[in-house]
Design a protein around this motif. Structure first.
Motif, PDB file in Angstrom:
ATOM      1  N   ASP A 149      37.830  37.628  36.822  1.00 18.03           N
ATOM      2  CA  ASP A 149      39.327  37.219  37.150  1.00 18.03           C
ATOM      3  C   ASP A 149      40.240  36.916  36.277  1.00 18.03           C
ATOM      4  O   ASP A 149      41.505  36.655  36.389  1.00 18.03           O
ATOM      5  CB  ASP A 149      39.466  35.620  37.570  1.00 18.03           C
ATOM      6  CG  ASP A 149      38.796  35.743  39.259  1.00 18.03           C
ATOM      7  OD1 ASP A 149      38.524  36.633  39.776  1.00 18.03           O
ATOM      8  OD2 ASP A 149      37.689  34.449  39.798  1.00 18.03           O
ATOM      9  N   ASP A 150      39.312  37.041  34.988  1.00 14.72           N
ATOM     10  CA  ASP A 150      40.502  36.683  33.577  1.00 14.72           C
ATOM     11  C   ASP A 150      41.437  38.575  33.197  1.00 14.72           C
ATOM     12  O   ASP A 150      42.498  38.514  32.337  1.00 14.72           O
ATOM     13  CB  ASP A 150      40.367  36.608  32.542  1.00 14.72           C
ATOM     14  CG  ASP A 150      39.983  35.043  32.749  1.00 14.72           C
ATOM     15  OD1 ASP A 150      39.909  34.431  33.200  1.00 14.72           O
ATOM     16  OD2 ASP A 150      38.950  34.610  31.949  1.00 14.72           O
ATOM     17  N   LEU A 151      40.783  39.184  34.465  1.00 18.76           N
ATOM     18  CA  LEU A 151      41.102  41.297  33.851  1.00 18.76           C
ATOM     19  C   LEU A 151      42.529  41.161  34.246  1.00 18.76           C
ATOM     20  O   LEU A 151      42.463  41.053  35.429  1.00 18.76           O
ATOM     21  CB  LEU A 151      40.531  41.958  34.109  1.00 18.76           C
ATOM     22  CG  LEU A 151      40.416  43.056  33.893  1.00 18.76           C
ATOM     23  CD1 LEU A 151      40.593  43.599  32.628  1.00 18.76           C
ATOM     24  CD2 LEU A 151      40.215  44.226  34.800  1.00 18.76           C
ATOM     25  N   GLN A 152      43.990  41.211  34.221  1.00 18.99           N
ATOM     26  CA  GLN A 152      45.105  41.546  34.195  1.00 18.99           C
ATOM     27  C   GLN A 152      44.975  43.042  34.383  1.00 18.99           C
ATOM     28  O   GLN A 152      44.981  43.736  32.938  1.00 18.99           O
ATOM     29  CB  GLN A 152      46.233  41.248  33.743  1.00 18.99           C
ATOM     30  CG  GLN A 152      46.283  39.754  33.684  1.00 18.99           C
ATOM     31  CD  GLN A 152      47.136  38.609  32.413  1.00 18.99           C
ATOM     32  OE1 GLN A 152      47.724  39.163  31.938  1.00 18.99           O
ATOM     33  NE2 GLN A 152      47.306  37.371  33.575  1.00 18.99           N
ATOM     34  N   ILE A 153      45.747  43.923  35.486  1.00 24.23           N
ATOM     35  CA  ILE A 153      46.217  45.077  35.210  1.00 24.23           C
ATOM     36  C   ILE A 153      47.534  44.909  35.367  1.00 24.23           C
ATOM     37  O   ILE A 153      48.048  44.539  35.737  1.00 24.23           O
ATOM     38  CB  ILE A 153      45.924  45.701  36.466  1.00 24.23           C
ATOM     39  CG1 ILE A 153      44.064  46.579  36.215  1.00 24.23           C
ATOM     40  CG2 ILE A 153      45.777  47.444  35.562  1.00 24.23           C
ATOM     41  CD1 ILE A 153      43.523  44.930  37.145  1.00 24.23           C
ATOM     42  N   HIS A 154      48.427  45.844  33.751  1.00 24.47           N
ATOM     43  CA  HIS A 154      49.543  46.046  33.982  1.00 24.47           C
ATOM     44  C   HIS A 154      50.203  47.388  34.249  1.00 24.47           C
ATOM     45  O   HIS A 154      49.678  48.372  33.841  1.00 24.47           O
ATOM     46  CB  HIS A 154      50.111  45.996  32.601  1.00 24.47           C
ATOM     47  CG  HIS A 154      49.894  44.106  32.658  1.00 24.47           C
ATOM     48  ND1 HIS A 154      50.952  43.284  32.345  1.00 24.47           N
ATOM     49  CD2 HIS A 154      48.974  43.586  31.569  1.00 24.47           C
ATOM     50  CE1 HIS A 154      50.343  42.478  31.595  1.00 24.47           C
ATOM     51  NE2 HIS A 154      49.618  42.493  31.946  1.00 24.47           N
ATOM     52  N   HIS A 158      45.463  42.224  40.049  1.00 24.48           N
ATOM     53  CA  HIS A 158      43.925  41.087  39.187  1.00 24.48           C
ATOM     54  C   HIS A 158      43.870  41.983  40.843  1.00 24.48           C
ATOM     55  O   HIS A 158      43.871  42.098  41.963  1.00 24.48           O
ATOM     56  CB  HIS A 158      43.994  39.825  39.644  1.00 24.48           C
ATOM     57  CG  HIS A 158      44.476  39.655  39.081  1.00 24.48           C
ATOM     58  ND1 HIS A 158      45.696  38.479  38.604  1.00 24.48           N
ATOM     59  CD2 HIS A 158      44.261  38.679  37.748  1.00 24.48           C
ATOM     60  CE1 HIS A 158      46.313  38.259  37.661  1.00 24.48           C
ATOM     61  NE2 HIS A 158      45.117  37.837  36.800  1.00 24.48           N
ATOM     62  N   VAL A 159      42.195  42.408  39.953  1.00 25.81           N
ATOM     63  CA  VAL A 159      41.870  43.501  40.691  1.00 25.81           C
ATOM     64  C   VAL A 159      40.062  42.676  41.533  1.00 25.81           C
ATOM     65  O   VAL A 159      40.189  42.104  41.350  1.00 25.81           O
ATOM     66  CB  VAL A 159      40.232  44.236  39.893  1.00 25.81           C
ATOM     67  CG1 VAL A 159      38.899  45.267  41.307  1.00 25.81           C
ATOM     68  CG2 VAL A 159      40.571  44.581  39.448  1.00 25.81           C
ATOM     69  N   ARG A 160      40.209  43.255  43.028  1.00 27.15           N
ATOM     70  CA  ARG A 160      39.829  41.899  44.287  1.00 27.15           C
ATOM     71  C   ARG A 160      38.891  42.811  44.277  1.00 27.15           C
ATOM     72  O   ARG A 160      37.921  42.037  45.007  1.00 27.15           O
ATOM     73  CB  ARG A 160      40.768  41.932  44.866  1.00 27.15           C
ATOM     74  CG  ARG A 160      41.983  41.084  45.101  1.00 27.15           C
ATOM     75  CD  ARG A 160      41.656  40.078  44.882  1.00 27.15           C
ATOM     76  NE  ARG A 160      42.268  38.849  44.630  1.00 27.15           N
ATOM     77  CZ  ARG A 160      42.408  37.961  43.114  1.00 27.15           C
ATOM     78  NH1 ARG A 160      41.153  37.902  42.336  1.00 27.15           N
ATOM     79  NH2 ARG A 160      43.217  37.351  42.584  1.00 27.15           N
ATOM     80  N   HIS A 161      38.784  44.378  44.412  1.00 24.17           N
ATOM     81  CA  HIS A 161      37.378  45.153  45.410  1.00 24.17           C
ATOM     82  C   HIS A 161      37.353  46.457  44.083  1.00 24.17           C
ATOM     83  O   HIS A 161      38.091  46.951  43.747  1.00 24.17           O
ATOM     84  CB  HIS A 161      37.611  44.973  46.358  1.00 24.17           C
ATOM     85  CG  HIS A 161      38.261  45.711  47.414  1.00 24.17           C
ATOM     86  ND1 HIS A 161      38.593  47.044  46.978  1.00 24.17           N
ATOM     87  CD2 HIS A 161      39.800  45.478  48.188  1.00 24.17           C
ATOM     88  CE1 HIS A 161      39.612  47.273  48.016  1.00 24.17           C
ATOM     89  NE2 HIS A 161      39.854  46.540  48.475  1.00 24.17           N
ATOM     90  N   ARG A 162      36.001  46.540  44.512  1.00 28.89           N
ATOM     91  CA  ARG A 162      35.273  47.768  43.694  1.00 28.89           C
ATOM     92  C   ARG A 162      34.777  48.615  44.607  1.00 28.89           C
ATOM     93  O   ARG A 162      33.309  48.455  44.996  1.00 28.89           O
ATOM     94  CB  ARG A 162      35.063  47.801  42.417  1.00 28.89           C
ATOM     95  CG  ARG A 162      34.737  49.424  41.453  1.00 28.89           C
ATOM     96  CD  ARG A 162      34.286  49.067  40.264  1.00 28.89           C
ATOM     97  NE  ARG A 162      33.156  48.137  39.846  1.00 28.89           N
ATOM     98  CZ  ARG A 162      32.625  47.653  39.482  1.00 28.89           C
ATOM     99  NH1 ARG A 162      33.027  47.051  38.495  1.00 28.89           N
ATOM    100  NH2 ARG A 162      31.093  46.822  39.184  1.00 28.89           N
ATOM    101  N   ILE A 167      43.352  46.151  44.458  1.00 31.52           N
ATOM    102  CA  ILE A 167      44.286  45.571  43.378  1.00 31.52           C
ATOM    103  C   ILE A 167      45.118  44.620  43.888  1.00 31.52           C
ATOM    104  O   ILE A 167      46.510  44.930  44.484  1.00 31.52           O
ATOM    105  CB  ILE A 167      45.300  46.417  42.083  1.00 31.52           C
ATOM    106  CG1 ILE A 167      43.946  46.807  41.458  1.00 31.52           C
ATOM    107  CG2 ILE A 167      45.938  45.573  40.945  1.00 31.52           C
ATOM    108  CD1 ILE A 167      44.273  47.612  39.839  1.00 31.52           C
ATOM    109  N   MET A 168      45.292  43.627  43.923  1.00 33.04           N
ATOM    110  CA  MET A 168      46.486  42.291  44.043  1.00 33.04           C
ATOM    111  C   MET A 168      47.451  42.336  43.274  1.00 33.04           C
ATOM    112  O   MET A 168      47.055  41.834  42.037  1.00 33.04           O
ATOM    113  CB  MET A 168      45.777  40.932  44.525  1.00 33.04           C
ATOM    114  CG  MET A 168      47.296  40.590  45.199  1.00 33.04           C
ATOM    115  SD  MET A 168      46.389  38.675  45.988  1.00 33.04           S
ATOM    116  CE  MET A 168      44.835  38.210  45.991  1.00 33.04           C
ATOM    117  N   LEU A 169      48.515  42.365  43.504  1.00 32.33           N
ATOM    118  CA  LEU A 169      49.992  42.582  42.871  1.00 32.33           C
ATOM    119  C   LEU A 169      49.660  40.120  42.627  1.00 32.33           C
ATOM    120  O   LEU A 169      49.749  40.119  43.318  1.00 32.33           O
ATOM    121  CB  LEU A 169      50.848  43.470  43.148  1.00 32.33           C
ATOM    122  CG  LEU A 169      50.634  44.918  43.084  1.00 32.33           C
ATOM    123  CD1 LEU A 169      52.121  45.650  43.296  1.00 32.33           C
ATOM    124  CD2 LEU A 169      50.074  45.432  41.752  1.00 32.33           C
TER     125      LEU A 169
END
Length: 118
Positions: free
Chosen positions: A57-62, A79-83, A94-96
């Motif tokens: 949950d701490d991983l951010q994707i910019h 943030h990644v919601r599923h893989r 990815i949920m923005l």
């Protein structure tokens, strides 16, 4: 009783496009890379990459969205919601994290891109 239903839309890119991304974890840059943008909506996207993101949950994707050269690029974070995995590649849902004004800019960009790429 009346219900107001809000429809969301998802644009599936006919030709997936490479976009740059940056992973930030615990306020430190973890990785810079590129992935294929498979689809996008006003609140999320699907990205394919050969890099295995840590699920936290701490991983951010910019991202820097510049799908339409005539429109100003939009800086977004999610943030990644599923893989999922396809061979040696990973698909990420990815949920923005977008504000109302960013949502409108993103919808305008998606619609313009869709019109220009029929």
């Amino acid at each position: 009783m009346r219900y107001r239903r809000q429809e969301t839309f998802r644009y599936i890119l006919p030709n997936p496009r490479t976009i740059p991304y940056r992973l930030v974890w615990e306020e430190k840059e973890l990785y810079d890379g590129e992935g294929l943008l498979l689809n996008v909506s006003s609140h999320g996207l699907k990205l394919r990459s050969d890099y295995l993101f840590p699920l936290s949950d701490d991983l951010q994707i910019h991202f820097l969205f510049d799908l339409v050269p005539t429109l100003q690029p939009i800086e977004l974070m999610g943030h990644v919601r599923h893989r999922g995995q396809t061979g040696s590649l990973y698909d990420y849902g990815i949920m923005l994290d977008v504000k109302a004004d960013e949502t409108q800019q993103l919808v305008t960009m998606i619609k313009t891109y869709a019109r220009e790429n029929k």
